[in-house]
Enzyme design. Structure first.
Site, PDB file in Angstrom:
ATOM      1  CG  ASP A  20      -0.840  -3.844 -11.868  1.00  0.00           C
ATOM      2  OD1 ASP A  20      -0.636  -5.063 -12.015  1.00  0.00           O
ATOM      3  OD2 ASP A  20      -0.708  -3.259 -10.774  1.00  0.00           O
ATOM      4  CG  ASN A 132     -13.233  -0.831  -1.798  1.00  0.00           C
ATOM      5  OD1 ASN A 132     -12.504  -0.574  -0.841  1.00  0.00           O
ATOM      6  ND2 ASN A 132     -14.555  -0.775  -1.726  1.00  0.00           N
ATOM      7  CG  ASP A 300       2.028  -5.052  -3.409  1.00  0.00           C
ATOM      8  OD1 ASP A 300       1.778  -6.075  -2.758  1.00  0.00           O
ATOM      9  OD2 ASP A 300       1.566  -4.825  -4.545  1.00  0.00           O
TER      10      ASP A 300
HETATM   11  C1  26A Z   1      -0.806 -14.971  -8.420  1.00  0.00           C
HETATM   12  N1  26A Z   1      -1.404 -13.659  -8.348  1.00  0.00           N
HETATM   13  C2  26A Z   1      -2.845 -13.623  -8.292  1.00  0.00           C
HETATM   14  C3  26A Z   1      -0.611 -12.508  -8.293  1.00  0.00           C
HETATM   15  C4  26A Z   1      -1.125 -11.203  -8.255  1.00  0.00           C
HETATM   16  C5  26A Z   1      -0.222 -10.140  -8.144  1.00  0.00           C
HETATM   17  N2  26A Z   1       1.106 -10.308  -8.060  1.00  0.00           N
HETATM   18  C6  26A Z   1       1.530 -11.566  -8.098  1.00  0.00           C
HETATM   19  N3  26A Z   1       0.729 -12.648  -8.218  1.00  0.00           N
HETATM   20  N4  26A Z   1      -2.379 -10.692  -8.292  1.00  0.00           N
HETATM   21  C7  26A Z   1      -2.241  -9.358  -8.213  1.00  0.00           C
HETATM   22  N5  26A Z   1      -0.941  -9.019  -8.128  1.00  0.00           N
HETATM   23  C8  26A Z   1      -0.338  -7.692  -8.030  1.00  0.00           C
HETATM   24  O1  26A Z   1      -0.688  -7.143  -6.815  1.00  0.00           O
HETATM   25  C9  26A Z   1      -0.448  -5.750  -6.927  1.00  0.00           C
HETATM   26  C10 26A Z   1      -1.280  -5.019  -5.925  1.00  0.00           C
HETATM   27  O2  26A Z   1      -1.010  -5.439  -4.652  1.00  0.00           O
HETATM   28  C11 26A Z   1      -0.814  -6.722  -9.088  1.00  0.00           C
HETATM   29  O3  26A Z   1       0.006  -6.758 -10.225  1.00  0.00           O
HETATM   30  C12 26A Z   1      -0.747  -5.380  -8.367  1.00  0.00           C
HETATM   31  O4  26A Z   1       0.302  -4.568  -8.853  1.00  0.00           O
END
Ligand code: 26A
Length: 345
Positions: A20, A132, A300
Site C-alpha cells: 500500500d 475515509n 480485512d
Molecule cells: C483487485 N483489487 C482491487 C484488490 C485490492 C486489494 N487487495 C486485493 N485486491 N484493492 C485494495 N486492496 C487492499 O485492500 C486493503 C484494504 O482493505 C489494499 O492493499 C489494502 O491493504
C-alpha cells in the site's frame, strides 16, 4: 476448542499481495483520478501517475497490504501461534515483495508466494480523506497468479492439510479457475469455504465468475455498499440489508451439510449476521473522532478477527465480537497495522 488444538496451516488464504502507498489527500485529488470515497477499483491508464504523485506530492508511506494477507496477519496476531495461516499469491522478485514477505512472516503468516521475475509486485494507492479511504490497485505481478501454484506438489500438500479456505472476491479478477479448484476441494472434503464480496465492482463486472463460486461459499463477508450492489445486480428487489443477508444465505448451495452464513459490516452501525433464516445484530463501539485514524483495512481486520475464532470452533457470536474488536484496533492506526499483544477477551 483451546489454543493447543490450533495447528499449522489450518487456514489457507489466497489473494493479491499488494504494497500500500498511503497518504492523506485533498478531495480534488480524488476527483482528478475519478475516484470515490470508500471505494476500491483497479488501476487503468488514467492512473499511471497516481503512485508517483502520492509519493512526491503527498509523501505517502509504504504499508504491507493486500486484503487477504491483511486478514491473515490480523488472525495471526490474535492466535499468537505462528503459521496457523498460510498465504498464496503472486509477487515480483523486487524490493517490494521482500518488504511484504518480511512483514507477513514477522506477523506469523506462512507466506508461500508464487514469483514472477518479469512483472513488479503489485501496489495499492490508498487515498485517505478524513477518516475515509479510497483504494486503487495496480495488481501487476498479483495478476500473474496461475493455477500451477496450487498444483505444485509441495503447495498441494498445504491445500490438502488446510481445514479452512479464505479467498477474497478481489481474487476473482485474477484466477477464477484457482478459486473453483479450491472451492471444489473444500466441498469434496466438507471443509468451510469462505469468501468476501470485497468491492462493489466485483458484483457488477465479475458477476459470472462470482456466481460460479457462490454455490461453494459457506461463509460470506461483505460491507453495506458491497451487499447493496450485489443485491441490485442479482435483482433481489430490496435495499434492506437484513433481507439481503437472508437472501444471500438462500442462494443455491452445493454443500448441504453446512447452511450458508452471511456477515455484513456497516461501518459504525451494527454488524448483521444471517444464518438459518435468522438475523442477529451486534453493536459496534463508536470511537470518538480523535481516536479514529483511517478505515483502511477495517474490513480485512474484521474478517481476520472473525476467522481467528472461527477456526477455533468458537460460536458465531464470539467470531463477530472478535471481528468488531480487531477492526476497532486497526482503525486507530494507519493502514492494517497493530502492535503489542492482542487482548481480545
Ligand atoms: C483487485 N483489487 C482491487 C484488490 C485490492 C486489494 N487487495 C486485493 N485486491 N484493492 C485494495 N486492496 C487492499 O485492500 C486493503 C484494504 O482493505 C489494499 O492493499 C489494502 O491493504
Amino acid at each position: 476448542m483451546q489454543r493447543e488444538n490450533l495447528r499449522e496451516n489450518m487456514l489457507l488464504g489466497m489473494g493479491n499481495p499488494l504494497l500500500d502507498i498511503s497518504a492523506t489527500v485533498d478531495k480534488d485529488f480524488l476527483t482528478k483520478y475519478n475516484m470515490k470515497e470508500n471505494n476500491a477499483i483497479l488501476a487503468d491508464e488514467s492512473h499511471k501517475n497516481l503512485n508517483s504523485e502520492m509519493i512526491e506530492k503527498y509523501k505517502a508511506e509504504f504499508i504491507a497490504g493486500g486484503s487477504v494477507q491483511n486478514s491473515l496477519r490480523v488472525a495471526q496476531w490474535l492466535l499468537q501461534k505462528p503459521k496457523v495461516t498460510t498465504f498464496f499469491g503472486c509477487v515480483g522478485t523486487d524490493k517490494y515483495s521482500q518488504i511484504l514477505k518480511d512483514k507477513a512472516k514477522a506477523d506469523g503468516v506462512n507466506v508461500v508466494y508464487q514469483y514472477n521475475d518479469k512483472v513488479p509486485t503489485g501496489t495499492c494507492a490508498v487515498l485517505i480523506t478524513g477518516t475515509n479511504r479510497s483504494l486503487c490497485a495496480n495488481l501487476a505481478a498479483a495478476n500473474c497468479f496461475t493455477i500451477d501454484h496450487i498444483r505444485d506438489p509441495e503447495n498441494r500438500k498445504l491445500l490438502e492439510s488446510a481445514q479452512y479456505f479464505y479467498i477474497s472476491g478481489f481474487f476473482i479478477t485474477v484466477s477464477p479457475q484457482s478459486i473453483l479448484e479450491v472451492a471444489k476441494h473444500a466441498l469434496a472434503n466438507d471443509r468451510p469455504f469462505i469468501m468476501n464480496l470485497s468491492a462493489p465492482f466485483i458484483s457488477q463486472f465479475y458477476k459470472e465468475p462470482l456466481m460460479q463460486a457462490m454455490p461453494y461459499v459457506d461463509l460470506l463477508f461483505g460491507n453495506e455498499t458491497e451487499a447493496e450492489t450485489f443485491a441490485n445486480e442479482q435483482n433481489f428487489g430490496t435495499k434492506d440489508l437484513k433481507e439481503i443477508a437472508l437472501k444471500i444465505c438462500n442462494l443455491p448451495k452445493q454443500n448441504e451439510n453446512r447452511s450458508r452464513v452471511c456477515v455484513i459490516t456497516t461501518g459504525h452501525n451494527p454488524v448483521i449476521l444471517a444464518r438459518e433464516g435468522k438475523i442477529s445484530e451486534f453493536p459496534v463501539d463508536v470511537l470518538s473522532k480523535d481516536k479514529l485514524v483511517d478505515t483502511n483495512g477495517a474490513g480485512d481486520a474484521f474478517a481476520g478477527g472473525f476467522l481467528s475464532q472461527y477456526i477455533q470452533g468458537q460460536s458465531l457470536d464470539v467470531c463477530v465480537r472478535c471481528g468488531i474488536w480487531a477492526a476497532s484496533q486497526i482503525v486507530q492506526r494507519s493502514g492494517c497495522t497493530f502492535s503489542g499483544k492482542a487482548n481480545f477477551q
